[in-house]
Design a protein around this motif. Structure first.
Motif, PDB file in Angstrom:
ATOM      1  N   PRO A   1       3.049  -7.671   3.299  1.00  0.00           N
ATOM      2  CA  PRO A   1       2.154  -8.742   2.857  1.00  0.00           C
ATOM      3  C   PRO A   1       1.124  -8.261   1.839  1.00  0.00           C
ATOM      4  CG  PRO A   1       1.625  -8.077   5.091  1.00  0.00           C
ATOM      5  CD  PRO A   1       2.853  -7.324   4.690  1.00  0.00           C
ATOM      6  N   GLY A   2       0.683  -9.179   1.005  1.00  0.00           N
ATOM      7  CA  GLY A   2      -0.330  -8.883  -0.003  1.00  0.00           C
ATOM      8  C   GLY A   2       0.279  -8.729  -1.378  1.00  0.00           C
ATOM      9  N   LYS A   3      -0.590  -8.628  -2.362  1.00  0.00           N
ATOM     10  CA  LYS A   3      -0.160  -8.512  -3.752  1.00  0.00           C
ATOM     11  C   LYS A   3      -0.079  -7.038  -4.117  1.00  0.00           C
ATOM     12  CE  LYS A   3      -1.364 -10.190  -8.344  1.00  0.00           C
ATOM     13  NZ  LYS A   3      -1.047  -8.989  -9.059  1.00  0.00           N
ATOM     14  N   ASP A   4       1.027  -6.643  -4.732  1.00  0.00           N
ATOM     15  CA  ASP A   4       1.200  -5.268  -5.187  1.00  0.00           C
ATOM     16  C   ASP A   4       0.948  -5.192  -6.681  1.00  0.00           C
ATOM     17  OD1 ASP A   4       2.160  -3.959  -2.756  1.00  0.00           O
ATOM     18  OD2 ASP A   4       3.848  -5.325  -2.961  1.00  0.00           O
ATOM     19  N   ASP A   5       0.093  -4.277  -7.064  1.00  0.00           N
ATOM     20  CA  ASP A   5      -0.199  -4.089  -8.486  1.00  0.00           C
ATOM     21  C   ASP A   5       0.590  -2.910  -9.035  1.00  0.00           C
ATOM     22  OD1 ASP A   5      -1.967  -6.197  -8.601  1.00  0.00           O
ATOM     23  OD2 ASP A   5      -3.681  -4.975  -8.061  1.00  0.00           O
ATOM     24  N   ILE A   6       1.895  -2.916  -8.806  1.00  0.00           N
ATOM     25  CA  ILE A   6       2.747  -1.865  -9.361  1.00  0.00           C
ATOM     26  C   ILE A   6       3.786  -2.546 -10.243  1.00  0.00           C
ATOM     27  CG2 ILE A   6       2.367  -0.269  -7.451  1.00  0.00           C
ATOM     28  CD1 ILE A   6       5.077  -1.004  -6.329  1.00  0.00           C
ATOM     29  N   GLY A   7       4.193  -1.870 -11.265  1.00  0.00           N
ATOM     30  CA  GLY A   7       5.138  -2.448 -12.206  1.00  0.00           C
ATOM     31  C   GLY A   7       6.580  -2.200 -11.813  1.00  0.00           C
ATOM     32  N   LEU A   8       7.455  -2.503 -12.730  1.00  0.00           N
ATOM     33  CA  LEU A   8       8.888  -2.383 -12.511  1.00  0.00           C
ATOM     34  C   LEU A   8       9.302  -0.928 -12.285  1.00  0.00           C
ATOM     35  CD1 LEU A   8      11.510  -4.036 -12.446  1.00  0.00           C
ATOM     36  CD2 LEU A   8      11.748  -3.565 -14.881  1.00  0.00           C
ATOM     37  N   PHE A   9       8.772  -0.011 -13.086  1.00  0.00           N
ATOM     38  CA  PHE A   9       9.118   1.403 -12.940  1.00  0.00           C
ATOM     39  C   PHE A   9       8.725   1.921 -11.564  1.00  0.00           C
ATOM     40  CE2 PHE A   9       7.920   5.901 -13.269  1.00  0.00           C
ATOM     41  CZ  PHE A   9       9.155   6.431 -13.612  1.00  0.00           C
ATOM     42  N   MET A  10       7.499   1.595 -11.120  1.00  0.00           N
ATOM     43  CA  MET A  10       7.047   2.058  -9.803  1.00  0.00           C
ATOM     44  C   MET A  10       7.838   1.390  -8.680  1.00  0.00           C
ATOM     45  SD  MET A  10       5.005   4.519  -9.934  1.00  0.00           S
ATOM     46  CE  MET A  10       4.410   4.539  -8.260  1.00  0.00           C
ATOM     47  N   THR A  11       8.317   0.186  -8.876  1.00  0.00           N
ATOM     48  CA  THR A  11       9.162  -0.474  -7.888  1.00  0.00           C
ATOM     49  C   THR A  11      10.480   0.274  -7.741  1.00  0.00           C
ATOM     50  OG1 THR A  11       8.162  -2.616  -8.374  1.00  0.00           O
ATOM     51  CG2 THR A  11      10.297  -2.645  -7.263  1.00  0.00           C
ATOM     52  N   ILE A  12      11.052   0.714  -8.856  1.00  0.00           N
ATOM     53  CA  ILE A  12      12.286   1.498  -8.825  1.00  0.00           C
ATOM     54  C   ILE A  12      12.041   2.825  -8.124  1.00  0.00           C
ATOM     55  CG2 ILE A  12      13.966   2.733 -10.253  1.00  0.00           C
ATOM     56  CD1 ILE A  12      13.592   0.413 -12.316  1.00  0.00           C
ATOM     57  N   VAL A  13      10.950   3.497  -8.479  1.00  0.00           N
ATOM     58  CA  VAL A  13      10.607   4.778  -7.830  1.00  0.00           C
ATOM     59  C   VAL A  13      10.396   4.561  -6.332  1.00  0.00           C
ATOM     60  CG1 VAL A  13       8.854   6.602  -7.699  1.00  0.00           C
ATOM     61  CG2 VAL A  13       9.649   5.787  -9.930  1.00  0.00           C
TER      62      VAL A  13
END
Length: 93
Positions: A24-36
């Motif tokens: 839950p909550g908003k994640d302030d990570i981008g696409l690259f960090m999502t892949i990592v």
């Protein structure tokens, strides 16, 4: 070799997106960090499941990533730890 890397990236993206949707909550990570996040979660899930099965952790010489469910569980754990360490997690409004 290139197809393996592409497979890891796609698999990491899917596992990372699912983990971000579940926590839950908003994640302030981008696409690259999502892949990592998804790739590290897969590694963490593989190590965790080896420990649960009683195989122990013998380093990365017999490295195996977790299956899909293990990868998502590992990514959730990694995301929660990441949010605690960085303090970046904010509640959605």
């Amino acid at each position: 070799m290139v197809l393996n890397i592409i497979g890891w990236v796609v698999f990491g993206l899917i596992a990372g997106l699912i983990a971000r949707a579940i926590v839950p909550g908003k994640d302030d990570i981008g696409l690259f960090m999502t892949i990592v996040l998804g790739i590290v979660g897969s590694i963490a899930g593989g190590v965790l499941f080896d420990l649960i099965k009683g195989h122990g952790f013998h380093g990365f010489q017999d490295f195996r990533p977790a299956g899909f469910i293990g990868s998502v569980i590992g990514a959730i754990i990694v995301l929660v730890i990441y949010n605690k360490v960085t303090g970046r997690k904010r509640l959605r409004r």
